[in-house]
Scaffold this motif. Sequence first.
Motif, PDB file in Angstrom:
ATOM      1  N   MET A  84      60.210  49.537  62.134  1.00 43.74           N
ATOM      2  CA  MET A  84      61.366  49.746  61.284  1.00 43.74           C
ATOM      3  C   MET A  84      62.322  48.551  61.390  1.00 43.74           C
ATOM      4  O   MET A  84      62.153  47.661  62.222  1.00 43.74           O
TER       5      MET A  84
ATOM      6  N   ARG B  61      65.545  53.218  57.064  1.00 45.45           N
ATOM      7  CA  ARG B  61      64.699  52.860  58.203  1.00 45.45           C
ATOM      8  C   ARG B  61      63.951  51.550  57.966  1.00 45.45           C
ATOM      9  O   ARG B  61      63.869  50.695  58.844  1.00 45.45           O
ATOM     10  N   LEU B  62      63.401  51.402  56.764  1.00 45.89           N
ATOM     11  CA  LEU B  62      62.518  50.276  56.490  1.00 45.89           C
ATOM     12  C   LEU B  62      63.280  48.990  56.192  1.00 45.89           C
ATOM     13  O   LEU B  62      62.878  47.901  56.620  1.00 45.89           O
TER      14      LEU B  62
ATOM     15  N   ARG C  98      64.162  56.820  54.253  1.00 37.18           N
ATOM     16  CA  ARG C  98      63.080  55.843  54.430  1.00 37.18           C
ATOM     17  C   ARG C  98      63.588  54.435  54.124  1.00 37.18           C
ATOM     18  O   ARG C  98      63.266  53.479  54.843  1.00 37.18           O
TER      19      ARG C  98
ATOM     20  N   ALA D  72      55.361  45.374  56.536  1.00 41.37           N
ATOM     21  CA  ALA D  72      55.529  46.724  56.003  1.00 41.37           C
ATOM     22  C   ALA D  72      56.370  46.697  54.726  1.00 41.37           C
ATOM     23  O   ALA D  72      56.039  47.372  53.742  1.00 41.37           O
ATOM     24  N   ARG D  73      57.459  45.925  54.756  1.00 42.32           N
ATOM     25  CA  ARG D  73      58.298  45.828  53.558  1.00 42.32           C
ATOM     26  C   ARG D  73      57.500  45.266  52.393  1.00 42.32           C
ATOM     27  O   ARG D  73      57.591  45.747  51.258  1.00 42.32           O
TER      28      ARG D  73
ATOM     29  N   VAL E 254      54.436  51.720  62.369  1.00 40.37           N
ATOM     30  CA  VAL E 254      55.146  50.847  61.442  1.00 40.37           C
ATOM     31  C   VAL E 254      56.486  50.479  62.059  1.00 40.37           C
ATOM     32  O   VAL E 254      57.256  51.358  62.466  1.00 40.37           O
TER      33      VAL E 254
ATOM     34  N   PHE F  70      54.881  47.776  51.113  1.00 39.15           N
ATOM     35  CA  PHE F  70      55.596  48.843  50.431  1.00 39.15           C
ATOM     36  C   PHE F  70      56.063  48.394  49.048  1.00 39.15           C
ATOM     37  O   PHE F  70      55.880  49.098  48.051  1.00 39.15           O
TER      38      PHE F  70
ATOM     39  N   CYS G 116      52.660  56.490  61.283  1.00 37.69           N
ATOM     40  CA  CYS G 116      52.345  56.772  59.886  1.00 37.69           C
ATOM     41  C   CYS G 116      50.838  56.790  59.688  1.00 37.69           C
ATOM     42  O   CYS G 116      50.068  56.371  60.547  1.00 37.69           O
TER      43      CYS G 116
ATOM     44  N   ASN H  67      57.541  44.832  60.604  1.00 34.35           N
ATOM     45  CA  ASN H  67      58.489  45.225  59.568  1.00 34.35           C
ATOM     46  C   ASN H  67      58.384  44.341  58.332  1.00 34.35           C
ATOM     47  O   ASN H  67      58.411  44.846  57.195  1.00 34.35           O
TER      48      ASN H  67
END
Length: 398
Positions: A261, A307-308, A304, A11-12, A259, A15, A269, A8
């Motif tokens: 969360m 979730r993220l 999204r 991913a953050r 991914v 992103f 994904c 996570n």
Amino acid sequence: MTRPLLANRDARRLFLDRHLLLRPGSGPGKGADLAGLLAGLGFVQVDSVNTLARAHDLILWSRRGRYRPRALQDMVARHRTAFEHWTHDAAVVPMPYYPMWRLKFARDEARMQQRWPKWRREGWDSELDTVLRRIADHGPASSQDVGEGEERGSTGWWDWHPSKTALEYLWRSGRLAICRREGFRKFYDLSERVIPAEHLTASREDAEIIDWAMTAALDRLGFGTSGELAAFFEIVTRDEAKLWCAEALAAGRIVEIDVEMADGSRRRCFSDAALLDLVPSLPAPSARVRVLSPFDPALRDRARAERLFGFRYRIEIFVPAPKRRYGYYVFPVMQGDRLIGRVDAKREAGALVVRAFWPEPGIRMGAARVAALRAEFERLAPLAGVDDIHHAPDWLRA
């Protein structure tokens, strides 16, 4: 086969890096620098609410502190390096993308022909030629310049007068283009008088447009489901997106990953090996606090974002005042790679008035964080066009 896992935290950061929010942004926020910023984002959503700054201006300012609204206006109205049309909503889009919008023009027109006879007041379709002739003969027009004698509706988007509906139909289908705005009012002209010839006449096959839209969406999101990729520009259908992902996966162009969360669950994904290779070298985010637009591209997909980031956000404009939890139009607040709260702030009597800040659960408002939040209000003041900042006595709701 076990799919790679993107934690996570990583991913953050990936992103946010794709959304140009992880690294500090420098540059003048105009001209070529602004064109590059717009291309990096893919588009910027346009919205009329102006309690503090309009959405498109706050989105760009969040990434270029020297940006001022006139620069985006000039891109569309003077330099013709961007155009206005729709993605998931009204947006300013880089002009080189115009040929890719031809597929959207055709699909939007088909949808309008199917739906608008039931949704709109009668008579709009008989005004199409009249509106086109008016603009061809007399130049740009706004909705107030057409439909003389028609009854003007008062109930909003669904109650346009017939000539206003004709204007929007001709714009959505590509025969008209927005040449400028005055205040927030749109002025339409013939597309051939607005769009530079090299973009107006360029032709692309549908398959090329679909491939471009999906590839460009993945590059700007970092990862996503087929539906999220399709939703980015809203050019590609959901079935086309599924097929593209299946074919790109089989060809080795994309990879499947899990991914993590915010709640520890995993979401399957698609991503790109080159994007994933960036993750180890991504910098740690700065401690700067950022006030973001509710329509920031990092947040516009509310599900999204929840979730993220574990951040639930809803706009309460249409919620009766006594039932609002926060306020009419509150702004998400980010620090580093976390969404730390939301703020009710507005421009009022020449000052930026901070009514309330609500930290997210688990966010401690120590002296350093409060100082960083106040510093962001100071940075915002020039964009809002104010000299003073006033805080309500109970503004910090920690």
